[in-house]
Design a protein around this motif. Structure first.
Motif, mmCIF file in Angstrom:
data_model
loop_
_atom_site.group_PDB
_atom_site.id
_atom_site.type_symbol
_atom_site.label_atom_id
_atom_site.label_comp_id
_atom_site.label_asym_id
_atom_site.label_seq_id
_atom_site.Cartn_x
_atom_site.Cartn_y
_atom_site.Cartn_z
ATOM 1 N N ASP A 113 11.042 34.256 55.272
ATOM 2 C CA ASP A 113 10.348 35.653 55.632
ATOM 3 C C ASP A 113 10.790 36.542 54.377
ATOM 4 O OD1 ASP A 113 9.059 37.690 57.177
ATOM 5 O OD2 ASP A 113 10.868 38.535 57.687
ATOM 6 N N LEU A 114 11.903 36.322 53.825
ATOM 7 C CA LEU A 114 12.293 37.186 52.807
ATOM 8 C C LEU A 114 11.270 36.863 51.456
ATOM 9 C CD1 LEU A 114 14.624 38.967 51.248
ATOM 10 C CD2 LEU A 114 15.610 36.890 50.599
ATOM 11 N N TYR A 115 11.135 35.425 51.361
ATOM 12 C CA TYR A 115 10.296 35.174 50.283
ATOM 13 C C TYR A 115 8.785 35.463 50.371
ATOM 14 C CZ TYR A 115 13.553 32.875 47.512
ATOM 15 O OH TYR A 115 15.030 32.250 47.010
ATOM 16 N N VAL A 116 8.280 35.429 51.594
ATOM 17 C CA VAL A 116 6.971 35.394 52.061
ATOM 18 C C VAL A 116 6.645 37.062 51.757
ATOM 19 C CG1 VAL A 116 5.203 35.611 53.787
ATOM 20 C CG2 VAL A 116 6.515 33.714 53.488
ATOM 21 N N ASP A 117 7.710 37.986 52.249
ATOM 22 C CA ASP A 117 7.564 39.405 52.208
ATOM 23 C C ASP A 117 7.536 39.650 50.755
ATOM 24 O OD1 ASP A 117 7.228 41.949 53.392
ATOM 25 O OD2 ASP A 117 9.250 42.169 52.777
ATOM 26 N N GLY A 118 8.384 39.221 49.924
ATOM 27 C CA GLY A 118 8.644 39.430 48.360
ATOM 28 C C GLY A 118 7.391 39.172 47.833
ATOM 29 N N PHE A 119 6.841 37.925 47.954
ATOM 30 C CA PHE A 119 5.519 37.572 47.313
ATOM 31 C C PHE A 119 4.240 38.474 47.666
ATOM 32 C CE2 PHE A 119 7.643 33.596 46.613
ATOM 33 C CZ PHE A 119 7.586 33.648 45.199
ATOM 34 N N ARG A 120 4.410 38.926 48.893
ATOM 35 C CA ARG A 120 3.176 39.800 49.368
ATOM 36 C C ARG A 120 3.209 41.251 48.805
ATOM 37 N NH1 ARG A 120 4.228 40.037 55.162
ATOM 38 N NH2 ARG A 120 3.617 37.913 55.169
ATOM 39 N N HIS A 121 4.423 41.791 48.490
ATOM 40 C CA HIS A 121 4.503 43.123 47.869
ATOM 41 C C HIS A 121 4.666 43.088 46.546
ATOM 42 C CE1 HIS A 121 5.320 43.853 52.192
ATOM 43 N NE2 HIS A 121 4.621 44.834 51.996
ATOM 44 N N MET A 122 4.549 42.027 45.640
ATOM 45 C CA MET A 122 4.481 41.962 44.315
ATOM 46 C C MET A 122 3.244 42.545 43.655
ATOM 47 S SD MET A 122 5.391 38.257 42.725
ATOM 48 C CE MET A 122 6.919 37.250 43.308
ATOM 49 N N THR A 123 3.486 43.161 42.464
ATOM 50 C CA THR A 123 2.453 43.640 41.672
ATOM 51 C C THR A 123 2.362 43.096 40.286
ATOM 52 O OG1 THR A 123 3.865 45.451 40.830
ATOM 53 C CG2 THR A 123 2.445 45.972 42.814
ATOM 54 N N ILE A 124 3.301 43.359 39.405
ATOM 55 C CA ILE A 124 3.240 42.619 38.106
ATOM 56 C C ILE A 124 3.831 41.193 38.405
ATOM 57 C CG2 ILE A 124 5.572 43.100 37.403
ATOM 58 C CD1 ILE A 124 4.266 43.835 34.566
ATOM 59 N N GLY A 125 4.450 40.923 39.461
ATOM 60 C CA GLY A 125 4.908 39.551 39.558
ATOM 61 C C GLY A 125 3.765 38.513 39.695
ATOM 62 N N ARG A 126 2.774 38.802 40.339
ATOM 63 C CA ARG A 126 1.594 38.164 40.370
ATOM 64 C C ARG A 126 1.092 37.643 39.028
ATOM 65 N NH1 ARG A 126 -1.533 39.787 45.887
ATOM 66 N NH2 ARG A 126 0.375 39.888 47.097
ATOM 67 N N THR A 127 0.866 38.468 38.184
ATOM 68 C CA THR A 127 0.551 38.191 36.805
ATOM 69 C C THR A 127 1.544 37.398 36.149
ATOM 70 O OG1 THR A 127 -0.340 40.490 36.773
ATOM 71 C CG2 THR A 127 -0.243 39.381 34.940
ATOM 72 N N LEU A 128 2.632 37.409 36.296
ATOM 73 C CA LEU A 128 3.616 36.699 35.698
ATOM 74 C C LEU A 128 3.671 35.259 36.060
ATOM 75 C CD1 LEU A 128 6.616 38.977 35.451
ATOM 76 C CD2 LEU A 128 5.239 38.484 33.554
ATOM 77 N N TRP A 129 3.596 35.078 37.450
ATOM 78 C CA TRP A 129 3.500 33.877 38.064
ATOM 79 C C TRP A 129 1.997 33.152 37.728
ATOM 80 C CZ3 TRP A 129 6.567 30.627 39.963
ATOM 81 C CH2 TRP A 129 7.916 31.096 40.570
ATOM 82 N N ALA A 130 0.944 33.826 37.606
ATOM 83 C CA ALA A 130 -0.098 33.135 36.784
ATOM 84 C C ALA A 130 0.060 32.646 35.582
ATOM 85 C CB ALA A 130 -1.338 34.206 36.945
#
Length: 71
Positions: free
Chosen positions: A9-26
């Motif tokens: 749940d911690l990881y799912v919630d963290g990935f759901r609320h990412m903004t710049i992190g999604r770009t970095l993961w991409a």
């Protein structure tokens, strides 16, 4: 809730609320595709598959290692 579901749940919630992190993961995923996909085609040809007979790959590698070791 048990510890495992709380961690998930911690990881799912963290990935759901990412903004710049999604770009970095991409960017990371694109780099991995380039490294393991494209570079493998050009720099790591299937040498054993083209030089060894089917079913004799292990003997071919052993012979090549022994040739290199004796030089």
């Amino acid at each position: 809730m048990n510890l495992f579901s709380r961690v998930i749940d911690l990881y799912v919630d963290g990935f759901r609320h990412m903004t710049i992190g999604r770009t970095l993961w991409a960017v990371i995923i694109v780099k991995l595709i380039i490294i393991f996909g494209v570079l493998k085609l050009f720099f790591f040809p299937n040498y054993i598959g083209t030089h060894a007979e089917k079913g004799q790959e292990a003997d071919f590698v052993a012979g090549e290692v022994m040739k290199k070791a004796s030089q």
